[in-house]
Scaffold this active site. Structure first.
Site, PDB file in Angstrom:
ATOM      1  N   ARG A 115       3.314  -0.100  80.119  1.00  0.00           N
ATOM      2  CA  ARG A 115       3.264  -0.872  81.429  1.00  0.00           C
ATOM      3  C   ARG A 115       4.690  -1.936  81.484  1.00  0.00           C
ATOM      4  O   ARG A 115       4.810  -2.380  82.386  1.00  0.00           O
ATOM      5  CB  ARG A 115       1.991  -2.219  81.296  1.00  0.00           C
ATOM      6  CG  ARG A 115       0.964  -1.658  81.870  1.00  0.00           C
ATOM      7  CD  ARG A 115      -0.027  -2.907  81.559  1.00  0.00           C
ATOM      8  NE  ARG A 115      -1.142  -3.322  82.618  1.00  0.00           N
ATOM      9  CZ  ARG A 115      -2.337  -2.739  82.481  1.00  0.00           C
ATOM     10  NH1 ARG A 115      -2.624  -1.769  81.510  1.00  0.00           N
ATOM     11  NH2 ARG A 115      -3.263  -3.131  83.316  1.00  0.00           N
ATOM     12  N   ARG A 187     -16.122  -6.982  85.364  1.00  0.00           N
ATOM     13  CA  ARG A 187     -14.943  -7.653  84.347  1.00  0.00           C
ATOM     14  C   ARG A 187     -14.688  -8.867  84.996  1.00  0.00           C
ATOM     15  O   ARG A 187     -14.568  -9.034  86.071  1.00  0.00           O
ATOM     16  CB  ARG A 187     -13.951  -6.706  84.494  1.00  0.00           C
ATOM     17  CG  ARG A 187     -13.735  -5.552  83.498  1.00  0.00           C
ATOM     18  CD  ARG A 187     -12.916  -4.623  83.725  1.00  0.00           C
ATOM     19  NE  ARG A 187     -11.338  -5.320  83.569  1.00  0.00           N
ATOM     20  CZ  ARG A 187     -10.315  -4.568  83.761  1.00  0.00           C
ATOM     21  NH1 ARG A 187     -10.479  -3.070  83.870  1.00  0.00           N
ATOM     22  NH2 ARG A 187      -9.360  -5.047  83.795  1.00  0.00           N
TER      23      ARG A 187
HETATM   24  P1  AMP Z   1      -6.597  -2.816  82.350  1.00  0.00           P
HETATM   25  O1  AMP Z   1      -7.867  -2.615  81.674  1.00  0.00           O
HETATM   26  O2  AMP Z   1      -5.654  -1.540  82.323  1.00  0.00           O
HETATM   27  O3  AMP Z   1      -6.560  -3.312  83.906  1.00  0.00           O
HETATM   28  O4  AMP Z   1      -6.133  -4.025  81.374  1.00  0.00           O
HETATM   29  C1  AMP Z   1      -6.686  -5.312  81.406  1.00  0.00           C
HETATM   30  C2  AMP Z   1      -5.750  -6.192  81.048  1.00  0.00           C
HETATM   31  O5  AMP Z   1      -5.259  -5.763  79.601  1.00  0.00           O
HETATM   32  C3  AMP Z   1      -4.178  -6.414  81.563  1.00  0.00           C
HETATM   33  O6  AMP Z   1      -4.548  -7.483  82.704  1.00  0.00           O
HETATM   34  C4  AMP Z   1      -3.496  -6.874  80.450  1.00  0.00           C
HETATM   35  O7  AMP Z   1      -3.826  -8.438  80.273  1.00  0.00           O
HETATM   36  C5  AMP Z   1      -3.740  -6.376  79.311  1.00  0.00           C
HETATM   37  N1  AMP Z   1      -3.373  -5.168  79.148  1.00  0.00           N
HETATM   38  C6  AMP Z   1      -3.800  -3.548  79.133  1.00  0.00           C
HETATM   39  N2  AMP Z   1      -2.705  -3.005  78.856  1.00  0.00           N
HETATM   40  C7  AMP Z   1      -1.787  -3.584  78.589  1.00  0.00           C
HETATM   41  C8  AMP Z   1      -0.485  -3.225  78.258  1.00  0.00           C
HETATM   42  N3  AMP Z   1      -0.042  -1.839  78.068  1.00  0.00           N
HETATM   43  N4  AMP Z   1       0.745  -3.909  77.952  1.00  0.00           N
HETATM   44  C9  AMP Z   1       0.288  -5.453  78.121  1.00  0.00           C
HETATM   45  N5  AMP Z   1      -0.948  -5.887  78.499  1.00  0.00           N
HETATM   46  C10 AMP Z   1      -2.150  -4.932  78.621  1.00  0.00           C
END
Ligand code: AMP
Ligand code: ADP
Length: 241
Positions: A115, A187
Protein backbone atom coordinates in the site's frame (compact mmCIF):
# COMPACT_ATOMS: atom_id res chain seq x y z
CA UNK A 1 -0.57 -30.63 12.51
CA UNK A 2 -4.05 -32.26 12.63
CA UNK A 3 -4.05 -36.04 13.03
CA UNK A 4 -4.95 -37.24 9.51
CA UNK A 5 -6.68 -40.33 10.94
CA UNK A 6 -9.27 -37.99 12.44
CA UNK A 7 -10.00 -36.20 9.17
CA UNK A 8 -13.19 -37.50 7.47
CA UNK A 9 -12.47 -39.53 4.29
CA UNK A 10 -14.58 -37.24 2.12
CA UNK A 11 -12.52 -34.21 3.23
CA UNK A 12 -9.27 -36.07 2.58
CA UNK A 13 -10.38 -37.17 -0.90
CA UNK A 14 -11.60 -33.67 -1.77
CA UNK A 15 -8.25 -32.19 -0.72
CA UNK A 16 -6.37 -34.87 -2.68
CA UNK A 17 -8.39 -34.15 -5.82
CA UNK A 18 -7.84 -30.41 -5.35
CA UNK A 19 -4.08 -30.93 -5.11
CA UNK A 20 -4.05 -33.13 -8.22
CA UNK A 21 -5.97 -30.46 -10.17
CA UNK A 22 -3.63 -27.77 -8.86
CA UNK A 23 -0.46 -29.56 -9.89
CA UNK A 24 -1.13 -28.69 -13.56
CA UNK A 25 -1.75 -24.98 -12.90
CA UNK A 26 0.93 -22.39 -13.65
CA UNK A 27 2.43 -20.52 -10.67
CA UNK A 28 1.08 -16.98 -10.26
CA UNK A 29 2.03 -14.09 -8.02
CA UNK A 30 -0.63 -11.42 -8.13
CA UNK A 31 -1.24 -8.07 -6.48
CA UNK A 32 -4.75 -6.63 -6.18
CA UNK A 33 -4.77 -2.85 -5.76
CA UNK A 34 -7.83 -0.66 -5.37
CA UNK A 35 -9.53 1.62 -2.86
CA UNK A 36 -11.63 0.17 -0.02
CA UNK A 37 -14.82 -1.32 -1.44
CA UNK A 38 -13.50 -1.72 -4.99
CA UNK A 39 -14.14 -5.50 -4.93
CA UNK A 40 -10.72 -7.03 -4.18
CA UNK A 41 -12.04 -9.31 -1.42
CA UNK A 42 -15.00 -10.36 -3.58
CA UNK A 43 -12.85 -11.42 -6.54
CA UNK A 44 -9.98 -12.97 -4.52
CA UNK A 45 -11.66 -16.31 -3.60
CA UNK A 46 -12.60 -16.87 -7.25
CA UNK A 47 -9.02 -16.29 -8.47
CA UNK A 48 -7.65 -18.29 -5.54
CA UNK A 49 -9.74 -21.36 -6.43
CA UNK A 50 -9.06 -21.09 -10.16
CA UNK A 51 -5.26 -20.90 -9.81
CA UNK A 52 -4.71 -22.67 -6.44
CA UNK A 53 -3.13 -19.63 -4.83
CA UNK A 54 -3.14 -18.45 -1.24
CA UNK A 55 -5.08 -15.26 -0.47
CA UNK A 56 -3.11 -12.92 1.77
CA UNK A 57 -5.17 -9.93 2.89
CA UNK A 58 -3.20 -7.76 5.29
CA UNK A 59 -6.39 -6.09 6.55
CA UNK A 60 -7.85 -9.49 7.54
CA UNK A 61 -4.60 -10.54 9.23
CA UNK A 62 -4.38 -7.26 11.15
CA UNK A 63 -8.04 -7.48 12.25
CA UNK A 64 -7.41 -11.02 13.53
CA UNK A 65 -4.37 -9.74 15.48
CA UNK A 66 -6.43 -6.87 16.94
CA UNK A 67 -9.22 -9.29 17.97
CA UNK A 68 -6.68 -11.63 19.62
CA UNK A 69 -4.96 -8.63 21.28
CA UNK A 70 -1.52 -9.84 20.16
CA UNK A 71 1.41 -7.36 20.44
CA UNK A 72 1.03 -6.74 16.67
CA UNK A 73 -2.70 -6.10 17.08
CA UNK A 74 -2.14 -3.69 19.96
CA UNK A 75 0.33 -1.69 17.81
CA UNK A 76 -1.96 -1.67 14.74
CA UNK A 77 -5.32 -0.87 16.36
CA UNK A 78 -5.11 2.90 16.71
CA UNK A 79 -4.15 3.56 13.07
CA UNK A 80 -6.77 1.08 11.80
CA UNK A 81 -9.58 2.67 13.82
CA UNK A 82 -8.72 6.05 12.30
CA UNK A 83 -8.47 4.69 8.74
CA UNK A 84 -4.74 5.41 8.58
CA UNK A 85 -2.07 2.97 7.42
CA UNK A 86 -0.10 0.98 9.99
CA UNK A 87 3.69 1.10 9.77
CA UNK A 88 5.46 -0.48 6.80
CA UNK A 89 7.63 -2.66 9.06
CA UNK A 90 4.60 -4.30 10.72
CA UNK A 91 2.90 -5.32 7.48
CA UNK A 92 6.08 -6.33 5.67
CA UNK A 93 6.84 -8.66 8.59
CA UNK A 94 3.43 -10.36 8.45
CA UNK A 95 3.56 -10.79 4.66
CA UNK A 96 7.09 -12.20 4.77
CA UNK A 97 5.94 -14.80 7.31
CA UNK A 98 2.63 -15.58 5.56
CA UNK A 99 4.22 -16.23 2.15
CA UNK A 100 6.08 -19.20 3.65
CA UNK A 101 2.81 -21.13 4.17
CA UNK A 102 2.47 -24.38 2.16
CA UNK A 103 -0.78 -23.04 0.65
CA UNK A 104 1.30 -20.34 -1.10
CA UNK A 105 3.37 -22.94 -2.96
CA UNK A 106 1.69 -22.20 -6.34
CA UNK A 107 1.83 -18.45 -5.70
CA UNK A 108 -0.28 -15.82 -3.97
CA UNK A 109 -2.86 -13.10 -4.21
CA UNK A 110 -1.82 -10.05 -2.24
CA UNK A 111 -4.95 -8.10 -1.31
CA UNK A 112 -4.32 -4.75 0.35
CA UNK A 113 -0.54 -5.06 0.15
CA UNK A 114 1.68 -3.29 -0.90
CA UNK A 115 0.00 0.00 0.00
CA UNK A 116 3.09 2.24 -0.07
CA UNK A 117 6.05 2.42 -2.44
CA UNK A 118 8.33 1.36 0.44
CA UNK A 119 6.21 -1.81 0.89
CA UNK A 120 6.44 -2.49 -2.87
CA UNK A 121 10.22 -2.15 -2.81
CA UNK A 122 10.49 -4.43 0.25
CA UNK A 123 8.25 -7.00 -1.48
CA UNK A 124 10.45 -6.94 -4.58
CA UNK A 125 13.51 -7.52 -2.37
CA UNK A 126 11.82 -10.44 -0.55
CA UNK A 127 10.86 -12.09 -3.82
CA UNK A 128 14.24 -11.47 -5.42
CA UNK A 129 15.86 -13.46 -2.59
CA UNK A 130 13.65 -16.42 -3.61
CA UNK A 131 14.38 -15.91 -7.33
CA UNK A 132 10.73 -14.94 -7.87
CA UNK A 133 8.82 -11.85 -9.01
CA UNK A 134 5.28 -10.48 -9.20
CA UNK A 135 3.50 -11.56 -12.41
CA UNK A 136 0.62 -9.10 -12.59
CA UNK A 137 -0.93 -6.18 -10.74
CA UNK A 138 -4.72 -5.94 -11.06
CA UNK A 139 -5.83 -2.34 -10.66
CA UNK A 140 -9.46 -2.16 -9.43
CA UNK A 141 -10.13 1.27 -10.96
CA UNK A 142 -13.32 2.88 -9.68
CA UNK A 143 -14.76 6.30 -8.96
CA UNK A 144 -14.74 7.31 -5.26
CA UNK A 145 -18.42 8.30 -5.45
CA UNK A 146 -19.51 4.64 -5.71
CA UNK A 147 -17.61 3.49 -2.65
CA UNK A 148 -19.62 4.87 0.27
CA UNK A 149 -22.67 2.77 -0.61
CA UNK A 150 -20.50 -0.32 -1.10
CA UNK A 151 -18.67 0.15 2.21
CA UNK A 152 -21.63 1.03 4.43
CA UNK A 153 -23.68 -1.91 3.03
CA UNK A 154 -20.89 -4.47 3.50
CA UNK A 155 -21.39 -7.43 5.88
CA UNK A 156 -18.66 -9.95 6.65
CA UNK A 157 -18.36 -13.49 7.95
CA UNK A 158 -15.16 -12.95 9.97
CA UNK A 159 -13.76 -16.49 10.15
CA UNK A 160 -14.03 -17.23 6.38
CA UNK A 161 -13.73 -13.66 5.03
CA UNK A 162 -16.93 -14.15 3.01
CA UNK A 163 -18.38 -10.80 2.04
CA UNK A 164 -22.01 -9.78 1.51
CA UNK A 165 -23.77 -6.55 0.64
CA UNK A 166 -27.28 -5.54 1.73
CA UNK A 167 -28.15 -4.51 -1.83
CA UNK A 168 -25.64 -6.11 -4.23
CA UNK A 169 -24.93 -9.49 -2.61
CA UNK A 170 -27.47 -10.09 0.18
CA UNK A 171 -27.23 -13.23 2.33
CA UNK A 172 -30.23 -15.61 2.17
CA UNK A 173 -31.16 -14.62 5.75
CA UNK A 174 -30.24 -11.05 6.76
CA UNK A 175 -27.25 -10.97 9.14
CA UNK A 176 -26.50 -14.72 8.75
CA UNK A 177 -23.71 -16.45 6.76
CA UNK A 178 -25.17 -18.65 3.98
CA UNK A 179 -22.67 -21.47 4.52
CA UNK A 180 -22.25 -21.81 8.29
CA UNK A 181 -25.37 -20.11 9.65
CA UNK A 182 -23.10 -17.99 11.87
CA UNK A 183 -23.74 -14.26 12.42
CA UNK A 184 -22.30 -11.65 10.06
CA UNK A 185 -20.63 -8.48 11.32
CA UNK A 186 -20.04 -4.96 10.03
CA UNK A 187 -16.48 -3.65 10.26
CA UNK A 188 -15.90 -0.86 12.75
CA UNK A 189 -14.09 1.20 10.09
CA UNK A 190 -16.82 0.70 7.43
CA UNK A 191 -18.43 4.08 8.10
CA UNK A 192 -18.73 7.08 5.81
CA UNK A 193 -16.50 9.14 8.15
CA UNK A 194 -13.61 6.62 8.37
CA UNK A 195 -13.93 5.88 4.63
CA UNK A 196 -12.91 9.52 3.97
CA UNK A 197 -9.54 9.05 5.64
CA UNK A 198 -9.06 5.58 4.09
CA UNK A 199 -9.61 7.12 0.65
CA UNK A 200 -7.24 9.95 1.47
CA UNK A 201 -4.56 7.36 2.37
CA UNK A 202 -5.31 5.47 -0.83
CA UNK A 203 -4.85 8.48 -3.10
CA UNK A 204 -1.79 9.85 -1.30
CA UNK A 205 0.11 6.66 -0.41
CA UNK A 206 -1.21 3.79 -2.57
CA UNK A 207 -1.79 5.36 -5.99
CA UNK A 208 1.99 5.89 -6.33
CA UNK A 209 2.30 2.08 -6.03
CA UNK A 210 0.23 1.76 -9.23
CA UNK A 211 2.69 4.13 -10.98
CA UNK A 212 5.60 2.10 -9.56
CA UNK A 213 4.30 -1.10 -11.21
CA UNK A 214 3.01 0.69 -14.36
CA UNK A 215 6.58 1.74 -15.13
CA UNK A 216 7.47 -1.96 -15.05
CA UNK A 217 4.60 -2.74 -17.48
CA UNK A 218 2.83 -5.01 -15.00
CA UNK A 219 -0.52 -3.29 -14.43
CA UNK A 220 -3.86 -4.39 -15.89
CA UNK A 221 -6.72 -1.92 -15.36
CA UNK A 222 -10.15 -3.35 -14.47
CA UNK A 223 -13.52 -1.59 -14.66
CA UNK A 224 -14.32 -2.24 -11.00
CA UNK A 225 -17.60 -0.28 -11.09
CA UNK A 226 -19.19 -3.02 -13.22
CA UNK A 227 -21.29 -5.84 -11.66
CA UNK A 228 -19.24 -8.59 -9.92
CA UNK A 229 -19.64 -11.18 -12.71
CA UNK A 230 -18.39 -8.72 -15.35
CA UNK A 231 -15.37 -7.88 -13.19
CA UNK A 232 -14.67 -11.63 -12.83
CA UNK A 233 -14.79 -11.98 -16.63
CA UNK A 234 -12.29 -9.12 -17.03
CA UNK A 235 -9.98 -10.73 -14.45
CA UNK A 236 -10.14 -14.04 -16.30
CA UNK A 237 -9.27 -12.37 -19.61
CA UNK A 238 -6.28 -10.62 -18.04
CA UNK A 239 -4.99 -13.74 -16.29
CA UNK A 240 -5.33 -16.06 -19.25
CA UNK A 241 -3.41 -13.74 -21.62
P1 AMP B 1 -8.42 -3.36 4.53
O1 AMP B 1 -9.07 -4.56 5.15
O2 AMP B 1 -7.54 -3.70 3.37
O3 AMP B 1 -9.44 -2.29 4.20
O4 AMP B 1 -7.45 -2.75 5.65
C1 AMP B 1 -7.97 -2.30 6.89
C2 AMP B 1 -6.92 -1.44 7.60
O5 AMP B 1 -5.76 -2.24 7.90
C3 AMP B 1 -6.37 -0.26 6.79
O6 AMP B 1 -7.20 0.89 6.86
C4 AMP B 1 -5.00 -0.04 7.47
O7 AMP B 1 -5.14 0.62 8.70
C5 AMP B 1 -4.56 -1.48 7.76
N1 AMP B 1 -3.77 -2.06 6.65
C6 AMP B 1 -4.12 -3.11 5.87
N2 AMP B 1 -3.16 -3.40 4.98
C7 AMP B 1 -2.18 -2.47 5.18
C8 AMP B 1 -0.93 -2.22 4.55
N3 AMP B 1 -0.49 -2.97 3.52
N4 AMP B 1 -0.18 -1.19 5.03
C9 AMP B 1 -0.60 -0.45 6.06
N5 AMP B 1 -1.78 -0.61 6.67
C10 AMP B 1 -2.57 -1.62 6.26
P1 ADP C 1 -12.53 -4.58 -0.97
O1 ADP C 1 -12.02 -5.94 -0.59
O2 ADP C 1 -11.85 -4.03 -2.20
O3 ADP C 1 -12.51 -3.60 0.18
P2 ADP C 1 -15.11 -5.95 -1.18
O4 ADP C 1 -14.82 -7.04 -2.15
O5 ADP C 1 -15.22 -6.31 0.25
O6 ADP C 1 -14.05 -4.73 -1.39
O7 ADP C 1 -16.45 -5.22 -1.68
C1 ADP C 1 -17.04 -4.17 -0.91
C2 ADP C 1 -18.55 -4.36 -0.89
O8 ADP C 1 -19.09 -4.18 -2.21
C3 ADP C 1 -18.99 -5.76 -0.44
O9 ADP C 1 -20.13 -5.64 0.36
C4 ADP C 1 -19.27 -6.50 -1.76
O10 ADP C 1 -20.30 -7.47 -1.59
C5 ADP C 1 -19.71 -5.37 -2.69
N1 ADP C 1 -19.19 -5.54 -4.06
C6 ADP C 1 -18.02 -6.08 -4.45
N2 ADP C 1 -17.89 -6.03 -5.79
C7 ADP C 1 -19.00 -5.42 -6.25
C8 ADP C 1 -19.46 -5.06 -7.57
N3 ADP C 1 -18.71 -5.31 -8.65
N4 ADP C 1 -20.66 -4.43 -7.67
C9 ADP C 1 -21.40 -4.16 -6.56
N5 ADP C 1 -21.02 -4.48 -5.30
C10 ADP C 1 -19.86 -5.10 -5.15
Amino acid sequence: MANLEDVPSLDLMTELLRRMKCSSKPDKRLILIGPPGSGKGTQSPIIKDEYCLCHLATGDMLRAAVAAKTPLGVKAKEAMDKGELVSDDLVVGIIDEAMKKPSCQKGFILDGFPRTVVQAQKLDEMLEKQGAKVDKVLNFAINDAILEERITGRWIHPSSGRTYHTKYAPPKVPGIDDVTGEPLIQRKDDTAAVLKSRLESFHRQTEPVIDYYSKKGMVADLHAEKPPKEVTAEVQTVLSS
